[in-house]
Design an enzyme around this catalytic site. Structure first.
Site, PDB file in Angstrom:
ATOM      1  N   GLU A   1      -4.705   7.535  -3.199  1.00 30.02           N
ATOM      2  CA  GLU A   1      -5.199   6.273  -2.649  1.00 30.02           C
ATOM      3  C   GLU A   1      -5.504   5.273  -3.768  1.00 30.02           C
ATOM      4  O   GLU A   1      -5.430   4.071  -3.552  1.00 30.02           O
ATOM      5  CB  GLU A   1      -6.438   6.488  -1.774  1.00 30.02           C
ATOM      6  CG  GLU A   1      -6.170   7.249  -0.477  1.00 30.02           C
ATOM      7  CD  GLU A   1      -5.127   6.613   0.448  1.00 30.02           C
ATOM      8  OE1 GLU A   1      -4.861   5.400   0.312  1.00 30.02           O
ATOM      9  OE2 GLU A   1      -4.571   7.330   1.286  1.00 30.02           O
TER      10      GLU A   1
ATOM     11  N   HIS B   1       0.828  -1.206   0.000  1.00 31.52           N
ATOM     12  CA  HIS B   1       0.000   0.000   0.000  1.00 31.52           C
ATOM     13  C   HIS B   1       0.871   1.267   0.000  1.00 31.52           C
ATOM     14  O   HIS B   1       0.756   2.110  -0.895  1.00 31.52           O
ATOM     15  CB  HIS B   1      -0.920  -0.010   1.225  1.00 31.52           C
ATOM     16  CG  HIS B   1      -1.827   1.173   1.315  1.00 31.52           C
ATOM     17  ND1 HIS B   1      -3.142   1.141   0.902  1.00 31.52           N
ATOM     18  CD2 HIS B   1      -1.622   2.446   1.747  1.00 31.52           C
ATOM     19  CE1 HIS B   1      -3.688   2.323   1.082  1.00 31.52           C
ATOM     20  NE2 HIS B   1      -2.788   3.140   1.590  1.00 31.52           N
ATOM     21  N   GLU B   2       1.752   1.361   0.988  1.00 32.44           N
ATOM     22  CA  GLU B   2       2.603   2.554   1.062  1.00 32.44           C
ATOM     23  C   GLU B   2       3.576   2.578  -0.123  1.00 32.44           C
ATOM     24  O   GLU B   2       3.915   3.646  -0.629  1.00 32.44           O
ATOM     25  CB  GLU B   2       3.366   2.602   2.387  1.00 32.44           C
ATOM     26  CG  GLU B   2       2.481   2.620   3.644  1.00 32.44           C
ATOM     27  CD  GLU B   2       1.383   3.672   3.646  1.00 32.44           C
ATOM     28  OE1 GLU B   2       1.599   4.760   3.060  1.00 32.44           O
ATOM     29  OE2 GLU B   2       0.296   3.400   4.213  1.00 32.44           O
TER      30      GLU B   2
ATOM     31  N   HIS C   1       1.790   4.322  -2.839  1.00 31.86           N
ATOM     32  CA  HIS C   1       1.877   5.788  -2.669  1.00 31.86           C
ATOM     33  C   HIS C   1       3.265   6.271  -3.093  1.00 31.86           C
ATOM     34  O   HIS C   1       3.414   7.304  -3.751  1.00 31.86           O
ATOM     35  CB  HIS C   1       1.688   6.164  -1.197  1.00 31.86           C
ATOM     36  CG  HIS C   1       0.269   6.152  -0.710  1.00 31.86           C
ATOM     37  ND1 HIS C   1      -0.726   6.875  -1.311  1.00 31.86           N
ATOM     38  CD2 HIS C   1      -0.315   5.534   0.352  1.00 31.86           C
ATOM     39  CE1 HIS C   1      -1.864   6.686  -0.639  1.00 31.86           C
ATOM     40  NE2 HIS C   1      -1.645   5.867   0.371  1.00 31.86           N
TER      41      HIS C   1
HETATM   42 ZN    ZN Z   1      -3.069   5.220   1.822  1.00 35.13          ZN
END
Ligand code: ZN
Length: 505
Positions: free
Chosen positions: A296, A266-267, A270
């Site tokens: 996101e 997830h990160e 980003h």
């Molecule tokens: Zn996030």
């Protein structure tokens, strides 16, 4: 001044703004990671001071004058500076409406609130935070009044700040569509007879093994460690300073090792966005992600659509097995794939499966609306309202506030962010649908060639930075407006296969 001189002056002024905000980020990052806890108060003092310096600079007469002068020369500015001046003027004009004293008070309240929120969560005692939460609500409304309502709604003011042009009215329709398709699908999945084994997700995996798993995952999806780093924090996050310094964090739970793996994905997602923004926009406000929902969309894309994709799992599972052989020794790749995609209504948003995730967001969205649309909301009622909504949408009641209203950091400093996750999910599936028309995604994933996918995203999304509004960007990339059906279709296909559901005609 001519345009050339104006641009030079703008870049000089903007550079200092950026240096201050990067300094704030670095100190904040240190505070959350390695810096001595005992010096937290000292750092907070520094943060408060530089935040005010930043606020003064970005709302000064000098800066406003410069931007207004650029605006006068709008037609002769290159497109980059036309966009920059539009973005900056919107922010400056909004922030200048807040008197310095009020901004100072609000900032102090938010700092205190985030400190006591942490205390409250650690002690599982909502009453520690409640008085500060009340102040956050109060100041959020005070600030919104200075900023000005959008279409008669102060909630819209914040929504628009995170996603240009988004409103309560639009989101009501969006969430309604999601609800109508996700709730019945969830019911079918819960009634399915398919048994999914998950015991091996909860065997103990030590931190150093977890760090290897996390780094491998982030690297395999395209996060560049030569321009980044991975640290541990209570809540995972990403700090993008420049394209050469994009930091990500994770959290290691010894008895839930895949939590870290998918936090890193997830990160990492980003981070990939930040690392691949168009360099030619650096030094202006156009350098950055299009919107938080777009941000996101990329984190959720890499976390779910990529890292939990069957073909990618086929590729990476043997590598996981090498790092933790005893944990995975009698586990097949099929079992692993199903385990990480298992649907189970749960209490914690960040650990929710893809199918129930948006229901967690709907709960928060509805409470935010309640807070903004009622002047006499009692902060002491909110934990009960939270629990009732969890019962309604997910069929479970949090046994404590730690697993209920205290779980997320967001409300400790303000409102209006949560919808970005749900809209981000919808964007990600819509973008994925388009990508599959041009790339053989399954084949690329089974060969571990995620870089081709990253390049496609760079060309279509990251290279645009903030040149376009989110509405313009989604249209440019996919040829249509935000359409949650792609996300619902994606969920339906994925979970019908895993849970062997009959398809409706
Ligand atoms: Zn996030």
């Amino acid at each position: 001044m001519n345009t050339k001189e104006l641009i030079k002056k703008y870049r000089e002024y903007y550079k200092v703004n950026e240096m201050i905000s990067n300094t704030l980020s670095i100190i904040g990052f240190e505070d959350e990671t390695d810096a001595p806890k005992k010096a937290h108060k000292e750092r907070e003092e520094i943060l408060n001071y530089f935040y005010m310096e930043y606020f003064k600079r970005t709302t000064s007469n000098e800066y406003l004058g410069l931007l207004e002068e650029m605006k006068k020369h709008y037609d002769s500015l290159p497109p980059l500076y036309q966009r920059a001046v539009t973005l900056d003027l919107k922010d400056v004009e909004r922030d200048r409406k807040v008197p310095e004293q009020v901004a100072k008070e609000a900032q102090k309240v938010m700092n205190q609130s985030s400190y006591y929120w942490k205390e409250a969560k650690q002690n599982d005692d909502y009453s520690i935070w409640a008085p500060y939460f009340k102040e956050v609500i109060h100041y959020s409304k005070v600030l919104a009044k200075y900023y000005g309502a959008v279409d008669n709604s102060y909630y819209n003011t914040y929504l628009d700040m995170y996603e240009e042009g988004t409103s309560e009215k639009e989101l009501d329709i969006f969430f309604d569509k999601l609800k109508k398709r996700i709730v019945p699908l969830l019911k079918k999945v819960m009634n399915s007879k398919v048994n999914i084994r998950t015991d091996f997700l909860h065997t103990r995996v030590n931190k150093s093994q977890q760090e290897k798993l996390g780094k491998l995952t982030a690297k395999s999806i395209g996060y560049d460690f030569s321009r980044g780093m991975l640290k541990e924090t209570e809540h995972p996050f990403t700090n993008g300073l420049t394209h050469n310094d994009v930091r990500i964090t994770t959290h290691y739970y010894e008895n839930d090792w895949t939590s870290n793996v998918y936090s890193c994905a997830h990160e990492g997602g980003h981070g990939i966005y930040e690392q691949n923004l168009n360099k030619k926009y650096e030094g202006t406000s156009v350098y950055g992600a299009c919107s938080m929902a777009f941000h996101e969309s990329q984190s959720r894309f890499f976390e779910n659509i990529i890292a939990k994709n069957k073909n990618f799992v086929n590729y990476i599972f043997p590598k996981y097995k090498k790092i933790i052989p005893s944990t995975l020794k009698d586990v097949s790749v099929e079992e692993f794939y199903k385990a990480i995609n298992k649907v189970q209504p749960s209490l914690i948003r960040t650990e929710a499966d893809e199918l129930t995730y948006c229901l967690h967001i709907i709960v928060r969205y509805e409470i935010e609306k309640l807070i903004f649309n009622n002047d006499d909301i009692d902060v002491n009622d909110l934990p009960r309202i939270w629990n009732e909504k969890y019962k309604e949408y997910l069929g479970i009641t949090p046994p404590s506030d730690k697993e209920g209203i205290l779980q997320d950091v967001h409300w400790s400093t303000g409102f209006g962010y949560f919808f970005s996750y749900a809209v981000g999910n919808a964007y990600s599936a819509q973008i994925y649908h388009k990508m599959k028309e041009e790339l053989d995604v399954d084949k690329l994933l089974s060969e571990g060639k995620v870089n081709v996918i990253k390049d496609w995203l760079t060309k279509n999304i990251y290279s645009e930075a903030r040149m376009l509004s989110p509405k313009e960007l989604i249209k440019k990339v996919t040829g249509e407006d935000l359409n949650p059906d792609y996300y619902c279709d994606y969920l339906e296909n994925k979970y019908s296969e895993i849970y062997e559901l009959e398809k409706d005609e």
